[in-house]
Design an enzyme around this catalytic site. Structure first.
Site, PDB file in Angstrom:
ATOM      1  N   CYS A 123      -9.334  -4.288 -10.560  1.00 42.83           N
ATOM      2  CA  CYS A 123      -8.864  -3.090  -9.858  1.00 42.83           C
ATOM      3  C   CYS A 123      -7.494  -3.279  -9.230  1.00 42.83           C
ATOM      4  CB  CYS A 123      -9.880  -2.631  -8.811  1.00 42.83           C
ATOM      5  SG  CYS A 123     -10.159  -3.854  -7.529  1.00 42.83           S
ATOM      6  N   HIS A 150       0.811  -1.216   0.000  1.00 42.03           N
ATOM      7  CA  HIS A 150       0.000   0.000   0.000  1.00 42.03           C
ATOM      8  C   HIS A 150       0.841   1.260   0.000  1.00 42.03           C
ATOM      9  CE1 HIS A 150      -2.846  -3.147   0.653  1.00 42.03           C
ATOM     10  NE2 HIS A 150      -3.623  -2.376  -0.078  1.00 42.03           N
TER      11      HIS A 150
END
Ligand code: PEP
Ligand code: MG
Length: 576
Positions: free
Chosen positions: A506, A191
């Site tokens: 995604c 992330h």
């Protein structure tokens, strides 16, 4: 001049000064404080100690399962030392007595302890000296770093071992624009990497032995070349070449940006919908300029990370409404429910320690076992959806039971809102992330349960290949172009087609040219990506013939390695 290589995360050429985040041996100043400032200094100490504790907690969670238990124990000791009343009270007393700034005092008190422990014969005490050094430098780092409010980072290339997503968000929210990022840590779908891309910061990760390099005054960070590199202390000639290269790169990027308002259709008139992945408070006006079709993935955990406690129903509702309003009312927004666990943690919530957090209580598993948190979010979404095209998506789904439970909970939320007389949207589409092999294998079963699928190839790759997406040791295996991952995508795409359910992707590969080509060859027509990738992918879409690309499907699925897949698609791309 020295050249260091690493993995490309976000493209760019930056010539700039480094900021070395070495968290060790920080130079500190010593200055006098007045009687009135003593309490402020002690408050600064408390904040820095809390931040240090949080860092240790995050570090411990992220290292769990990757290093030996005994090594992990060191962090437990560090946390205990941070809570040691004697050490802390010595620091506070010294601040009051000497009236000097707290970072100076922390080092002074720590040095006293270190000398004492080092003078003892037992090796245990020698280790304790090292532990004190470590935690005191951590506190000092936070004192210096937090008080500088990141100002010193402006425009610089941050060099560090690792950087937590929450740390990067903090820098971003303080309005600081980093010139670039260089990290030793490798996870390209971590992330931190995803955020760096979303913030459009040229970044290289996986640079080995970063602190053995003698970093100079000036660096060139080049993630555009075939081999992404950092040129340390460039000579005049190299500098000139790179100034030219940077200009050319900027021009080429501007050229691509020109296609922004052109439709995203292939030469044979297939519409490919391009959505964005959004997390945190990014600038939606800037994002809108890229002209996306909608938000394909709203990573709400980043909104949670941006708070000091679980955000209330009201607060979340307003936030979702604001995003919808800024984004343009008519565009669809897929809100993914809280996906914490693995590398995503909330500063105010201690997750149960687990041996294997990536296979543990994360995503929908967490929200289903913390129903109050889940219901607060579902109600906020239902309320924000009245005038907006919002859809709900659940992460990390593994079993049909989870879907059914979540559906029941959603009905319960509607009933409670109705009883409370609060307006909400009755009909709302519900979909799932496809990240776990069980859902791929039962894709047809799941297609009957939900309205849409969104394939999260970042996690799907890690679970199909049984390869930790954050591990440096097995990084060579982790590849979303692996034929096994593409086969999984193909199974889901076919199930979607059969049951007339929309399938999008995604994961990070959707925003990469070769990745997007692979997906489109399997018939995927909805791609969701970081905003900065939209112009590049739109440009690509406009150059391809969908049918012709589809003819590569079999060849790709029969490939023996990601390398082979890449070669097939590179050849295709070259001939466009
Ligand atoms: C994914 O796993 O592909 C995904 C989009 O979710 P995240 O990266 O947030 O885990
Ligand atoms: Mg995921």
């Amino acid at each position: 001049m020295e050249i260091v290589e690493g993995k490309r995360i976000f493209n760019g050429i930056v010539i700039g000064k480094p900021y070395i985040d070495n968290k060790k041996n920080i130079e500190i100043k010593c200055y006098d404080i007045s009687e009135d400032e003593i309490e402020d200094e002690i408050d600064r100490l408390k904040t820095a100690v809390e931040a240090a504790k949080l860092e240790i907690k995050h570090l411990k969670e992220s290292l769990k399962g990757r290093i030996k238990k005994e090594e992990l124990q060191i962090l437990v000791v560090h946390k205990m030392l941070l809570e040691d009343p004697q050490f802390m009270s010595d620091i506070k007393k010294a601040v009051k007595l000497e009236k000097k700034n707290v970072e100076y005092i922390v080092r002074k008190v720590a040095d006293k302890y270190i000398i004492m422990f080092e003078s003892l014969y037992d090796p245990i005490y020698k280790q304790r000296a090292l532990d004190i050094k470590d935690i005191s430098e951590r506190i000092i780092y936070n004192l210096v770093f937090l008080s500088s409010t990141y100002k010193e980072l402006e425009g610089k290339i941050l060099i560090g071992k690792e950087l937590f997503p929450s740390e990067l968000l903090k820098i971003y929210y303080s309005g600081i624009k980093l010139g670039g990022i260089i990290l030793e840590y490798a996870g390209e779908t971590s992330h931190t990497a995803i955020l760096a891309k979303a913030m459009e910061i040229p970044t290289i990760m996986g640079v080995k032995n970063l602190f053995e390099v003698n970093w100079g005054e000036l660096l060139i960070l080049d993630t555009v070349s075939e081999e992404p590199r950092i040129i340390n202390d460039p000579d005049e000639k190299t500098l000139k070449i790179y100034e030219e290269k940077a200009k050319k790169f900027k021009k080429a990027t501007e050229e691509i940006e020109k296609s922004i308002n052109l439709p995203s259709v292939t030469l044979d008139k297939e519409e490919i919908d391009l959505y964005i992945n959004l997390g945190g408070r990014l600038d939606i006006t800037e994002i809108n300029k890229k002209n996306p079709q909608g938000i394909g993935l709203l990573r709400t955990e980043l909104i949670y990370m941006d708070n000091d406690e679980f955000p209330s129903e009201e607060k979340q509702m307003k936030l979702y409404e604001k995003i919808a309003e800024d984004f343009g009312k008519k565009k669809p927004i897929i809100i993914r429910t809280l996906d914490i666990g693995a590398d995503k943690n909330l500063p105010y919530y201690a997750m149960e320690p687990e041996e294997n957090p990536s296979l543990g209580c994360r995503g929908i598993r967490f929200t289903l076992s913390n129903r109050d948190i889940f219901k607060t979010q579902l109600k906020a979404i239902l309320r924000a959806s009245i005038d907006n095209e919002i859809k709900i998506m659940y992460p990390m789904v593994t079993t049909v039971k989870e879907i059914r439970e979540s559906k029941k909970l959603l009905i319960q939320c509607k009933e409670e809102l109705k009883e409370e007389g609060i307006a909400y949207r009755e009909e709302i589409e519900v979909g799932i992330m496809i990240e776990v092999p069980s859902v791929v294998l039962l894709a047809e079963t799941f297609a009957k349960e939900v309205d849409f699928f969104s394939i999260g190839t970042n996690d799907l790759t890690q679970y199909i290949l049984a390869t930790d997406r954050f591990s440096e040791a097995v990084h060579d295996i982790y590849n979303s172009l692996d034929p096994a991952v593409l086969k999984a995508v193909d199974i889901v795409a076919q199930a979607g087609k059969k049951f007339n359910k929309k399938v999008s992707v995604c994961g990070e590969m959707a925003g990469d040219e070769i990745g997007a080509l692979a997906l489109m060859s399997l018939g995927i027509k909805n791609l969701s990506m970081i905003p900065s990738s939209i112009p590049k992918i739109r440009n690509l879409v406009r150059k391809i013939e969908f049918k012709k690309l589809g003819q590569l499907r079999e060849k790709i699925l029969e490939s023996l390695s990601p390398k082979e897949v890449k070669e097939i698609l590179e050849e295709y791309l070259k001939n466009l």
